[in-house]
Design a protein around this motif. Structure first.
Motif, PDB file in Angstrom:
ATOM      1  N   GLN A  25      31.930 -62.979  -3.472  1.00 14.06           N
ATOM      2  CA  GLN A  25      30.707 -63.770  -3.343  1.00 14.06           C
ATOM      3  C   GLN A  25      29.865 -63.297  -2.169  1.00 14.06           C
ATOM      4  OE1 GLN A  25      32.008 -67.814  -3.079  1.00 14.06           O
ATOM      5  NE2 GLN A  25      32.481 -67.973  -5.255  1.00 14.06           N
ATOM      6  N   GLN A  26      30.489 -62.777  -1.127  1.00 14.91           N
ATOM      7  CA  GLN A  26      29.738 -62.306   0.031  1.00 14.91           C
ATOM      8  C   GLN A  26      29.130 -60.926  -0.205  1.00 14.91           C
ATOM      9  OE1 GLN A  26      31.716 -62.747   3.788  1.00 14.91           O
ATOM     10  NE2 GLN A  26      32.808 -64.568   3.082  1.00 14.91           N
ATOM     11  N   LYS A  27      29.548 -60.241  -1.265  1.00 10.78           N
ATOM     12  CA  LYS A  27      29.007 -58.939  -1.656  1.00 10.78           C
ATOM     13  C   LYS A  27      29.014 -57.929  -0.511  1.00 10.78           C
ATOM     14  CE  LYS A  27      26.290 -60.914  -5.328  1.00 10.78           C
ATOM     15  NZ  LYS A  27      25.001 -61.147  -5.915  1.00 10.78           N
ATOM     16  N   LEU A  28      30.144 -57.834   0.158  1.00 13.10           N
ATOM     17  CA  LEU A  28      30.283 -56.860   1.237  1.00 13.10           C
ATOM     18  C   LEU A  28      30.535 -55.481   0.640  1.00 13.10           C
ATOM     19  CD1 LEU A  28      32.569 -58.874   3.658  1.00 13.10           C
ATOM     20  CD2 LEU A  28      30.130 -58.467   3.872  1.00 13.10           C
ATOM     21  N   PRO A  29      29.784 -54.471   1.064  1.00 15.80           N
ATOM     22  CA  PRO A  29      30.027 -53.126   0.534  1.00 15.80           C
ATOM     23  C   PRO A  29      31.334 -52.555   1.101  1.00 15.80           C
ATOM     24  CG  PRO A  29      28.351 -53.042   2.235  1.00 15.80           C
ATOM     25  CD  PRO A  29      28.678 -54.496   2.017  1.00 15.80           C
ATOM     26  N   VAL A  30      32.101 -51.926   0.251  1.00 13.54           N
ATOM     27  CA  VAL A  30      33.358 -51.310   0.657  1.00 13.54           C
ATOM     28  C   VAL A  30      33.319 -49.855   0.217  1.00 13.54           C
ATOM     29  CG1 VAL A  30      35.867 -51.309   0.344  1.00 13.54           C
ATOM     30  CG2 VAL A  30      34.625 -53.474   0.453  1.00 13.54           C
ATOM     31  N   LYS A  31      33.624 -48.954   1.125  1.00  6.67           N
ATOM     32  CA  LYS A  31      33.691 -47.531   0.814  1.00  6.67           C
ATOM     33  C   LYS A  31      35.146 -47.103   0.891  1.00  6.67           C
ATOM     34  CE  LYS A  31      29.193 -46.979   0.891  1.00  6.67           C
ATOM     35  NZ  LYS A  31      28.451 -46.911  -0.322  1.00  6.67           N
ATOM     36  N   VAL A  32      35.603 -46.377  -0.089  1.00  3.55           N
ATOM     37  CA  VAL A  32      36.959 -45.861  -0.096  1.00  3.55           C
ATOM     38  C   VAL A  32      36.881 -44.360   0.134  1.00  3.55           C
ATOM     39  CG1 VAL A  32      39.064 -45.547  -1.452  1.00  3.55           C
ATOM     40  CG2 VAL A  32      37.753 -47.672  -1.645  1.00  3.55           C
ATOM     41  N   ILE A  33      37.523 -43.907   1.194  1.00  2.00           N
ATOM     42  CA  ILE A  33      37.587 -42.481   1.517  1.00  2.00           C
ATOM     43  C   ILE A  33      39.065 -42.133   1.669  1.00  2.00           C
ATOM     44  CG2 ILE A  33      36.958 -40.702   3.178  1.00  2.00           C
ATOM     45  CD1 ILE A  33      34.543 -42.411   3.954  1.00  2.00           C
ATOM     46  N   SER A  34      39.530 -41.239   0.844  1.00  2.05           N
ATOM     47  CA  SER A  34      40.956 -40.887   0.851  1.00  2.05           C
ATOM     48  C   SER A  34      41.282 -39.911   1.972  1.00  2.05           C
ATOM     49  CB  SER A  34      41.343 -40.267  -0.495  1.00  2.05           C
ATOM     50  OG  SER A  34      40.708 -39.010  -0.636  1.00  2.05           O
ATOM     51  N   GLY A  35      42.545 -39.845   2.302  1.00  3.31           N
ATOM     52  CA  GLY A  35      43.009 -38.846   3.264  1.00  3.31           C
ATOM     53  C   GLY A  35      42.723 -37.443   2.765  1.00  3.31           C
ATOM     54  N   TRP A  36      42.809 -37.248   1.444  1.00  2.62           N
ATOM     55  CA  TRP A  36      42.489 -35.962   0.842  1.00  2.62           C
ATOM     56  C   TRP A  36      41.046 -35.588   1.149  1.00  2.62           C
ATOM     57  CZ3 TRP A  36      38.657 -34.870  -2.643  1.00  2.62           C
ATOM     58  CH2 TRP A  36      38.678 -33.599  -3.213  1.00  2.62           C
ATOM     59  N   GLU A  37      40.131 -36.543   1.012  1.00  5.40           N
ATOM     60  CA  GLU A  37      38.721 -36.265   1.266  1.00  5.40           C
ATOM     61  C   GLU A  37      38.465 -35.961   2.746  1.00  5.40           C
ATOM     62  OE1 GLU A  37      34.255 -38.054   0.515  1.00  5.40           O
ATOM     63  OE2 GLU A  37      35.978 -39.195  -0.213  1.00  5.40           O
ATOM     64  N   VAL A  38      39.122 -36.697   3.633  1.00  6.81           N
ATOM     65  CA  VAL A  38      38.974 -36.449   5.076  1.00  6.81           C
ATOM     66  C   VAL A  38      39.409 -35.019   5.392  1.00  6.81           C
ATOM     67  CG1 VAL A  38      39.816 -37.073   7.376  1.00  6.81           C
ATOM     68  CG2 VAL A  38      39.220 -38.864   5.746  1.00  6.81           C
ATOM     69  N   ARG A  39      40.592 -34.629   4.912  1.00  2.00           N
ATOM     70  CA  ARG A  39      41.098 -33.279   5.189  1.00  2.00           C
ATOM     71  C   ARG A  39      40.225 -32.216   4.542  1.00  2.00           C
ATOM     72  NH1 ARG A  39      45.602 -36.160   4.022  1.00  2.00           N
ATOM     73  NH2 ARG A  39      45.786 -35.229   1.965  1.00  2.00           N
ATOM     74  N   SER A  40      39.790 -32.471   3.317  1.00  2.00           N
ATOM     75  CA  SER A  40      38.966 -31.506   2.611  1.00  2.00           C
ATOM     76  C   SER A  40      37.638 -31.282   3.323  1.00  2.00           C
ATOM     77  CB  SER A  40      38.728 -31.998   1.174  1.00  2.00           C
ATOM     78  OG  SER A  40      37.932 -31.097   0.465  1.00  2.00           O
ATOM     79  N   ARG A  41      37.005 -32.344   3.749  1.00  2.00           N
ATOM     80  CA  ARG A  41      35.698 -32.234   4.410  1.00  2.00           C
ATOM     81  C   ARG A  41      35.799 -31.659   5.823  1.00  2.00           C
ATOM     82  NH1 ARG A  41      31.034 -34.899   2.906  1.00  2.00           N
ATOM     83  NH2 ARG A  41      31.101 -35.810   0.841  1.00  2.00           N
ATOM     84  N   LEU A  42      36.792 -32.080   6.570  1.00  2.00           N
ATOM     85  CA  LEU A  42      36.871 -31.656   7.967  1.00  2.00           C
ATOM     86  C   LEU A  42      37.616 -30.337   8.153  1.00  2.00           C
ATOM     87  CD1 LEU A  42      37.468 -35.056   9.793  1.00  2.00           C
ATOM     88  CD2 LEU A  42      35.321 -33.837   9.407  1.00  2.00           C
ATOM     89  N   LEU A  43      38.668 -30.134   7.382  1.00  2.00           N
ATOM     90  CA  LEU A  43      39.453 -28.912   7.531  1.00  2.00           C
ATOM     91  C   LEU A  43      39.070 -27.842   6.515  1.00  2.00           C
ATOM     92  CD1 LEU A  43      43.014 -30.453   8.036  1.00  2.00           C
ATOM     93  CD2 LEU A  43      41.529 -29.479   9.794  1.00  2.00           C
ATOM     94  N   GLY A  44      38.365 -28.260   5.464  1.00  2.00           N
ATOM     95  CA  GLY A  44      38.059 -27.319   4.392  1.00  2.00           C
ATOM     96  C   GLY A  44      39.269 -27.037   3.528  1.00  2.00           C
ATOM     97  N   ASN A  45      40.274 -27.886   3.636  1.00  2.00           N
ATOM     98  CA  ASN A  45      41.532 -27.688   2.920  1.00  2.00           C
ATOM     99  C   ASN A  45      42.197 -29.043   2.736  1.00  2.00           C
ATOM    100  OD1 ASN A  45      44.081 -27.001   2.019  1.00  2.00           O
ATOM    101  ND2 ASN A  45      44.692 -25.952   3.888  1.00  2.00           N
ATOM    102  N   GLU A  46      42.278 -29.515   1.497  1.00  2.00           N
ATOM    103  CA  GLU A  46      42.882 -30.836   1.270  1.00  2.00           C
ATOM    104  C   GLU A  46      44.374 -30.853   1.544  1.00  2.00           C
ATOM    105  OE1 GLU A  46      42.787 -28.908  -2.859  1.00  2.00           O
ATOM    106  OE2 GLU A  46      41.285 -29.207  -1.313  1.00  2.00           O
ATOM    107  N   ASN A  47      44.986 -29.681   1.675  1.00  2.00           N
ATOM    108  CA  ASN A  47      46.419 -29.600   1.974  1.00  2.00           C
ATOM    109  C   ASN A  47      46.693 -29.446   3.464  1.00  2.00           C
ATOM    110  OD1 ASN A  47      47.180 -29.772  -0.763  1.00  2.00           O
ATOM    111  ND2 ASN A  47      46.693 -27.622  -1.028  1.00  2.00           N
ATOM    112  N   GLY A  48      45.672 -29.590   4.297  1.00  2.00           N
ATOM    113  CA  GLY A  48      45.857 -29.500   5.736  1.00  2.00           C
ATOM    114  C   GLY A  48      46.770 -30.609   6.238  1.00  2.00           C
ATOM    115  N   THR A  49      47.311 -30.411   7.418  1.00  2.00           N
ATOM    116  CA  THR A  49      48.250 -31.382   7.980  1.00  2.00           C
ATOM    117  C   THR A  49      47.541 -32.333   8.936  1.00  2.00           C
ATOM    118  OG1 THR A  49      48.802 -30.002   9.884  1.00  2.00           O
ATOM    119  CG2 THR A  49      50.097 -29.665   7.865  1.00  2.00           C
TER     120      THR A  49
END
Length: 104
Positions: A25-49
């Motif tokens: 009812q409050q219609k709060l926006p929620v964004k889901v960002i996976s660990g895979w996406e974080v690693r892929s975007r920042l490291l350029g490799n979704e298999n990064g540690t």
């Protein structure tokens, strides 16, 4: 807004809380960002540690994070609690980059 005590620290409880009809009812926006996406975007490799991500972020924010970077762990060791800081910063940087339209 506070999560009820039974839900703190559990992902299913977190989603259950936010799927509650009062939250819808409050219609709060929620964004889901996976660990895979974080690693892929920042490291350029979704298999990064996590260690690679922590080292990258400590280099990007040396005054704030370098002193908190834990040593590399051995296979038999538990993950250092300080790694949570780097997970949170990685998530924030990824969210900000997506919002600003930056690829990384």
């Amino acid at each position: 807004m506070r999560l009820p005590n039974g839900f703190i620290g559990t992902l299913p409880g977190f989603f259950q809380f936010f799927n509650d009809s009062s939250m819808k009812q409050q219609k709060l926006p929620v964004k889901v960002i996976s660990g895979w996406e974080v690693r892929s975007r920042l490291l350029g490799n979704e298999n990064g540690t996590k260690q690679e991500l922590a080292e990258l972020l400590a280099g990007r924010f040396p005054d704030e994070l370098a002193s908190r970077l834990p040593p590399k762990r051995k296979a038999f060791m538990n993950t250092d609690d300080r790694m949570d800081i780097f997970d949170a910063v990685g998530l924030a940087v990824t969210f900000q980059n997506k919002r600003m339209g930056n690829p990384s």
